[in-house]
Write a protein that holds these residues in place. Structure first.
Motif, PDB file in Angstrom:
ATOM      1  N   ALA A 298       0.795  -1.152   0.100  1.00 52.26           N
ATOM      2  CA  ALA A 298      -0.084  -0.051   0.140  1.00 52.26           C
ATOM      3  C   ALA A 298       0.813   0.969  -0.051  1.00 52.26           C
ATOM      4  N   GLN A 299       1.927   1.299   0.579  1.00 54.97           N
ATOM      5  CA  GLN A 299       2.786   2.479   0.775  1.00 54.97           C
ATOM      6  C   GLN A 299       3.601   2.511  -0.124  1.00 54.97           C
ATOM      7  N   LYS A 300       3.714   1.907  -1.144  1.00 49.35           N
ATOM      8  CA  LYS A 300       4.597   1.779  -2.433  1.00 49.35           C
ATOM      9  C   LYS A 300       4.092   2.930  -3.389  1.00 49.35           C
ATOM     10  N   TYR A 301       2.743   2.902  -3.757  1.00 46.76           N
ATOM     11  CA  TYR A 301       2.000   3.610  -4.521  1.00 46.76           C
ATOM     12  C   TYR A 301       0.936   4.356  -4.165  1.00 46.76           C
ATOM     13  N   ASP A 302       0.960   5.668  -5.062  1.00 44.58           N
ATOM     14  CA  ASP A 302      -0.248   6.522  -4.820  1.00 44.58           C
ATOM     15  C   ASP A 302      -1.475   5.991  -5.743  1.00 44.58           C
ATOM     16  N   VAL A 303      -2.669   6.034  -4.961  1.00 46.00           N
ATOM     17  CA  VAL A 303      -3.852   5.504  -5.919  1.00 46.00           C
ATOM     18  C   VAL A 303      -5.193   6.389  -5.864  1.00 46.00           C
ATOM     19  N   LEU A 304      -5.439   6.673  -7.082  1.00 43.34           N
ATOM     20  CA  LEU A 304      -6.622   7.229  -7.183  1.00 43.34           C
ATOM     21  C   LEU A 304      -7.782   6.269  -7.761  1.00 43.34           C
ATOM     22  N   ILE A 305      -8.866   5.851  -7.190  1.00 37.27           N
ATOM     23  CA  ILE A 305      -9.697   4.868  -7.549  1.00 37.27           C
ATOM     24  C   ILE A 305     -11.036   5.223  -7.266  1.00 37.27           C
ATOM     25  N   GLY A 306     -11.978   4.859  -8.560  1.00 34.57           N
ATOM     26  CA  GLY A 306     -13.543   5.343  -8.270  1.00 34.57           C
ATOM     27  C   GLY A 306     -14.310   4.800  -9.508  1.00 34.57           C
ATOM     28  N   ARG A 427       1.246  14.027 -11.367  1.00 35.27           N
ATOM     29  CA  ARG A 427       2.494  15.066 -11.418  1.00 35.27           C
ATOM     30  C   ARG A 427       3.015  14.720  -9.873  1.00 35.27           C
ATOM     31  N   THR A 428       2.233  14.601  -8.737  1.00 30.94           N
ATOM     32  CA  THR A 428       2.534  14.881  -7.439  1.00 30.94           C
ATOM     33  C   THR A 428       1.996  13.649  -6.498  1.00 30.94           C
ATOM     34  N   GLY A 429       1.049  13.042  -7.137  1.00 27.53           N
ATOM     35  CA  GLY A 429       0.385  12.066  -6.200  1.00 27.53           C
ATOM     36  C   GLY A 429      -0.525  12.714  -5.190  1.00 27.53           C
ATOM     37  N   LYS A 430      -0.929  13.621  -5.216  1.00 30.98           N
ATOM     38  CA  LYS A 430      -1.809  14.686  -4.373  1.00 30.98           C
ATOM     39  C   LYS A 430      -2.782  15.539  -5.237  1.00 30.98           C
ATOM     40  N   SER A 432      -4.924  18.808  -4.480  1.00 32.37           N
ATOM     41  CA  SER A 432      -5.136  19.883  -3.532  1.00 32.37           C
ATOM     42  C   SER A 432      -6.511  20.184  -2.983  1.00 32.37           C
ATOM     43  N   ASP A 433      -6.644  20.591  -1.951  1.00 31.18           N
ATOM     44  CA  ASP A 433      -8.044  20.816  -1.620  1.00 31.18           C
ATOM     45  C   ASP A 433      -8.796  22.190  -1.998  1.00 31.18           C
ATOM     46  N   THR A 434      -7.652  22.960  -2.834  1.00 28.36           N
ATOM     47  CA  THR A 434      -8.006  24.363  -3.577  1.00 28.36           C
ATOM     48  C   THR A 434      -8.203  24.107  -4.967  1.00 28.36           C
ATOM     49  N   SER A 435      -7.936  22.967  -5.546  1.00 30.24           N
ATOM     50  CA  SER A 435      -7.988  22.663  -6.864  1.00 30.24           C
ATOM     51  C   SER A 435      -9.456  22.694  -7.450  1.00 30.24           C
ATOM     52  N   GLU A 436      -9.580  23.348  -8.470  1.00 27.10           N
ATOM     53  CA  GLU A 436     -10.971  23.359  -8.975  1.00 27.10           C
ATOM     54  C   GLU A 436     -11.795  21.891  -9.293  1.00 27.10           C
ATOM     55  N   ARG A 437     -13.012  21.745  -8.905  1.00 31.23           N
ATOM     56  CA  ARG A 437     -13.518  20.363  -9.170  1.00 31.23           C
ATOM     57  C   ARG A 437     -14.702  20.685 -10.123  1.00 31.23           C
ATOM     58  N   PRO A 438     -14.869  19.606 -10.959  1.00 26.40           N
ATOM     59  CA  PRO A 438     -16.091  19.687 -11.635  1.00 26.40           C
ATOM     60  C   PRO A 438     -17.284  19.326 -11.020  1.00 26.40           C
ATOM     61  N   GLU A 439     -18.608  19.888 -11.291  1.00 25.49           N
ATOM     62  CA  GLU A 439     -19.639  19.904 -10.527  1.00 25.49           C
ATOM     63  C   GLU A 439     -20.000  18.286 -10.598  1.00 25.49           C
ATOM     64  N   ILE A 440     -19.607  17.297 -11.378  1.00 29.64           N
ATOM     65  CA  ILE A 440     -19.967  15.976 -11.666  1.00 29.64           C
ATOM     66  C   ILE A 440     -19.236  15.152 -10.727  1.00 29.64           C
ATOM     67  N   LEU A 441     -18.170  15.685 -10.012  1.00 22.66           N
ATOM     68  CA  LEU A 441     -17.149  14.970  -9.225  1.00 22.66           C
ATOM     69  C   LEU A 441     -17.289  14.928  -7.687  1.00 22.66           C
ATOM     70  N   GLU A 442     -17.299  13.707  -7.308  1.00 22.92           N
ATOM     71  CA  GLU A 442     -17.037  13.664  -5.628  1.00 22.92           C
ATOM     72  C   GLU A 442     -15.783  12.973  -5.402  1.00 22.92           C
ATOM     73  N   LEU A 443     -14.949  13.740  -4.705  1.00 24.23           N
ATOM     74  CA  LEU A 443     -13.966  13.229  -4.383  1.00 24.23           C
ATOM     75  C   LEU A 443     -13.333  13.401  -3.125  1.00 24.23           C
ATOM     76  N   ARG A 444     -12.597  12.439  -2.402  1.00 22.57           N
ATOM     77  CA  ARG A 444     -12.236  12.515  -0.927  1.00 22.57           C
ATOM     78  C   ARG A 444     -10.929  11.840  -0.653  1.00 22.57           C
ATOM     79  N   LYS A 445     -10.189  12.165   0.182  1.00 19.47           N
ATOM     80  CA  LYS A 445      -8.892  11.807   0.581  1.00 19.47           C
ATOM     81  C   LYS A 445      -9.437  10.668   1.529  1.00 19.47           C
ATOM     82  N   MET A 446      -8.781   9.327   1.539  1.00 18.46           N
ATOM     83  CA  MET A 446      -9.156   8.558   2.301  1.00 18.46           C
ATOM     84  C   MET A 446      -8.311   8.508   3.678  1.00 18.46           C
TER      85      MET A 446
END
Length: 446
Positions: A298-306, A427-430, A432-446
């Protein structure tokens, strides 16, 4: 297109000289063979060819496959005249910005296409990354690999399992060794997989021989709920298609194996994806060890899943037979509930559990869900709706039934913001909370 000296560039790489096409601020090097194989044999890396110039084939190589009427209807007609069947379909294509500042290495996204481990290829116009590359100044490598009978069904010495997965690993080795020569950062590689491609890259996290080949994963709409207890089904399918193993006519193979596809009645929903990754065969561990392996890594990789909110509407709400009985009134309420339940069973709950397991083990994990938000769009946010959002390409989607009730301006507006977020993660594996989200997207850091 016939190469024209004014519109081509030759890259001098340690692999060899690669001819690429320049167009509209983008450079594309198409259909580079990264490995070759004999039928039902492991891939062998292509040796370097320093003396000659590698020119892409006139037609796009594609693993032999049967066309899907559903995909043809919902996404668009396949231009079969521009493809060439090739059993050893180990090819990759590279799309990068024409201008890269000196000493600047760009993040690399490796696209692993979906298609139930049975159909598709890396070079479809509906997944042309040019728009994304130009906007976000990244490099995208699109990978083709063996599918179906050739890549994702096996289990004995004559027909090994997981050959398609081994192809992808061989492609990643090629990328790691060569992408720096084309402007990419070989220490910042993100795997992007959709549907069965998402399933494949999730399993690459626990595969042998992948150390150092990638740093991040974006897993979209992976049917992880279909991964369990497939051994008996695969063994039966393998045995019943044994008579096809030496058939020289690949089109005949495609016609005849379909008569032996496992029954959903006998094996449940997992039979809806009869080909797949197989536990207990190289490069994978046994199924009972898989969850602990994911936690261990788990700690080897950054993961975005959905996933998309209404994944199975792609299959259920597009059926004329089902719509006849469940297209309105009380029947539609039953249909909506069925879409909700099956989406949760196949995609949603497994993605949430997968993310939770990684986060509990100390992993850096983000979980997302894409919604429709359109009142008059009865199909909602089904399977594959993420593809035009990520890749754009309006002309490629103009005949798509999937988007018939959605203005392209809405796809572009939301897609541009989504592409920016996915590139930020690459680019970063992160994100930001300040990055603009599209209205169709629900996103959270686990």
């Amino acid at each position: 297109m016939t190469p024209n000296q004014q519109h081509t560039i030759i890259f001098e790489t340690r692999f060899g000289k690669i001819l690429a096409l320049k167009e509209n601020g983008i450079i594309k090097a198409r259909s580079i063979r990264y490995a070759h194989s004999e039928r039902f044999k492991k891939p062998v890396a292509v040796e370097t060819s320093l003396s000659s110039i590698l020119i892409s084939p006139e037609k796009t190589p594609v693993c032999p496959q049967a066309l899907s009427p559903l995909v043809e209807k919902m996404i668009g007609a396949t231009p079969v005249e521009s493809f060439e069947p090739d059993e050893a379909t180990q090819y990759l294509s590279i799309t990068r910005p024409e201008i890269i500042y000196e000493n600047k290495k760009l993040p690399v996204v490796v696209w692993i296409h979906g298609g139930s481990h049975e159909i598709g290829c890396g070079d479809l116009t509906t997944a042309d990354p040019a728009e994304w590359v130009k906007e976000q100044h990244i490099i995208v490598v699109s990978v083709s690999y063996r599918l179906g009978l050739f890549g994702f069904l096996g289990g004995d010495e004559k027909r090994p399992a997981n050959l398609g997965l081994l192809d992808i690993i061989e492609a990643l080795k090629w990328i790691k060794n060569n992408i720096a020569d084309l402007g990419g950062d070989d220490n910042n590689i993100t795997l992007l997989g959709q549907s069965s491609g998402g399933d494949a890259i999730a399993h690459l996290m626990i595969s042998e021989e992948v150390e150092g080949l990638f740093q991040r994963l974006i897993i979209q709409s992976a049917p992880l709920g279909l991964r369990h207890k497939r051994q008996k089904m695969s063994a039966e399918f393998l045995k019943k298609t044994e008579f096809l193993k030496d058939e020289t006519d690949v089109l005949k193979m495609m016609d005849e194996y379909k008569a032996f596809v496992p029954s959903v009645i006998k094996y449940g929903l997992k039979a809806a994806m009869p080909f797949g990754t197989q536990y207990g065969y190289f490069p994978l561990c046994k199924e009972e060890d898989s969850v602990e392996m994911w936690k261990k890594n788990a700690q080897k990789y950054d993961v975005l899943i959905g996933l998309n909110n209404d994944e199975t509407a792609f299959y259920l709400k597009t059926s004329e037979a089902l719509n006849k009985y469940f297209g309105k009134g009380f029947g539609l309420r039953i249909m909506d509930k069925t879409v909700e339940k099956t989406t949760a069973l196949i995609y949603g709950n497994p993605a949430i559990q997968f993310a939770r397991n990684l986060a509990d083990a100390g992993g850096n994990v983000y979980l997302f869900r894409i919604h429709s938000k359109l009142k008059d769009n009865h199909i909602g946010a089904p399977h594959c709706i993420d593809l035009p959002l990520i890749f754009g390409n309006e002309s490629a989607w103009k005949s798509s039934e999937l988007l018939k009730d959605i203005p392209w301006s809405r796809i572009h507006e939301n897609g541009k913001k989504l592409r920016a977020l996915w590139a930020e993660f690459a680019r970063t594996g992160k994100i930001s909370d300040t990055s603009e989200r599209p209205e169709i997207l629900e996103l959270r850091k686990m």
